[in-house]
Scaffold this motif. Structure first.
Motif, short mmCIF file in Angstrom:
data_model
loop_
_atom_site.label_atom_id
_atom_site.label_comp_id
_atom_site.label_asym_id
_atom_site.label_seq_id
_atom_site.Cartn_x
_atom_site.Cartn_y
_atom_site.Cartn_z
N ALA A 1 0.84 -1.21 0.00
CA ALA A 1 0.00 0.00 0.00
C ALA A 1 0.87 1.26 0.00
N GLN A 2 1.95 1.24 0.75
CA GLN A 2 2.84 2.41 0.79
C GLN A 2 3.53 2.61 -0.56
N ASP A 3 3.91 1.54 -1.22
CA ASP A 3 4.53 1.64 -2.55
C ASP A 3 3.56 2.27 -3.55
N LYS A 4 2.29 1.88 -3.48
CA LYS A 4 1.30 2.43 -4.39
C LYS A 4 1.09 3.91 -4.12
N LYS A 5 1.14 4.31 -2.86
CA LYS A 5 0.99 5.73 -2.53
C LYS A 5 2.14 6.55 -3.10
N LYS A 6 3.32 5.97 -3.11
CA LYS A 6 4.49 6.66 -3.66
C LYS A 6 4.37 6.79 -5.18
N ASP A 7 3.82 5.79 -5.84
CA ASP A 7 3.69 5.78 -7.30
C ASP A 7 2.63 6.76 -7.79
N GLU A 8 1.56 6.96 -7.03
CA GLU A 8 0.47 7.83 -7.47
C GLU A 8 0.93 9.26 -7.74
N PRO A 9 1.69 9.89 -6.83
CA PRO A 9 2.13 11.26 -7.12
C PRO A 9 3.00 11.35 -8.37
N LYS A 10 3.79 10.32 -8.62
CA LYS A 10 4.64 10.32 -9.81
C LYS A 10 3.77 10.30 -11.06
N LYS A 11 2.73 9.46 -11.06
CA LYS A 11 1.84 9.39 -12.21
C LYS A 11 1.12 10.71 -12.41
N GLU A 12 0.65 11.31 -11.31
CA GLU A 12 -0.04 12.58 -11.40
C GLU A 12 0.90 13.68 -11.89
N ALA A 13 2.13 13.64 -11.43
CA ALA A 13 3.11 14.65 -11.85
C ALA A 13 3.38 14.51 -13.35
N LYS A 14 3.48 13.28 -13.83
CA LYS A 14 3.69 13.06 -15.26
C LYS A 14 2.52 13.59 -16.07
N LYS A 15 1.30 13.32 -15.58
CA LYS A 15 0.11 13.81 -16.28
C LYS A 15 0.10 15.33 -16.32
N GLU A 16 0.44 15.95 -15.20
CA GLU A 16 0.47 17.41 -15.14
C GLU A 16 1.53 17.98 -16.08
N MET A 17 2.68 17.33 -16.13
CA MET A 17 3.75 17.79 -17.02
C MET A 17 3.29 17.71 -18.48
N LYS A 18 2.66 16.60 -18.83
CA LYS A 18 2.18 16.44 -20.20
C LYS A 18 1.14 17.51 -20.52
N LYS A 19 0.26 17.77 -19.57
CA LYS A 19 -0.78 18.78 -19.78
C LYS A 19 -0.15 20.16 -19.95
N GLU B 1 1.50 24.67 -23.36
CA GLU B 1 2.56 25.53 -23.88
C GLU B 1 2.61 25.46 -25.41
N LYS B 2 2.46 24.26 -25.95
CA LYS B 2 2.48 24.10 -27.40
C LYS B 2 1.30 24.83 -28.03
N LYS B 3 0.14 24.73 -27.39
CA LYS B 3 -1.04 25.43 -27.91
C LYS B 3 -0.82 26.94 -27.88
N ALA B 4 -0.23 27.43 -26.79
CA ALA B 4 0.03 28.87 -26.67
C ALA B 4 1.02 29.32 -27.74
N GLU B 5 2.06 28.54 -27.95
CA GLU B 5 3.05 28.88 -28.98
C GLU B 5 2.41 28.87 -30.37
N LYS B 6 1.55 27.91 -30.61
CA LYS B 6 0.88 27.81 -31.90
C LYS B 6 -0.02 29.03 -32.12
N LYS B 7 -0.75 29.42 -31.06
CA LYS B 7 -1.61 30.59 -31.17
C LYS B 7 -0.79 31.85 -31.44
N LYS B 8 0.35 31.98 -30.76
CA LYS B 8 1.22 33.13 -30.99
C LYS B 8 1.70 33.17 -32.42
#
Length: 87
Positions: free
Chosen positions: A22-40, A45-52
């Motif tokens: 259970a503790q290992d899964k808790k450690k993995d969740e923030p990493k997955k969320e961080a990756k999702k946030e980075m991708k988003k 940023e790409k959309k903003a650059e494209k609009k510019k």
């Protein structure tokens, strides 16, 4: 008595194992969320650059059209002046 002791040890081992997993899964969740946030963020940023880029391109085209209209107007004014001189 030995069976009871074996059962208690097995139960403790199972509880500790489940807790560790259970503790290992808790450690993995923030990493997955961080990756999702980075991708988003990268997507945003790409959309903003494209609009510019599109905005800049539109501005250049607009300036080019205005310049072309100005040149056409200048030519027609020159023609009118030339026609007036001929008279």
């Amino acid at each position: 008595m030995t069976k009871l002791l074996s059962m208690i040890i097995a139960a403790m081992f199972a509880a500790v194992s489940v807790n560790a997993i259970a503790q290992d899964k808790k450690k993995d969740e923030p990493k997955k969320e961080a990756k999702k946030e980075m991708k988003k963020e990268m997507k945003d940023e790409k959309k903003a650059e494209k609009k510019k880029a599109e905005k800049k391109k539109a501005e250049k085209k607009e300036m080019k059209d205005e310049k072309k209209k100005g040149d056409d107007k200048k030519k027609s004014d020159d023609k009118k002046k030339g026609d007036d001189k001929k008279k």
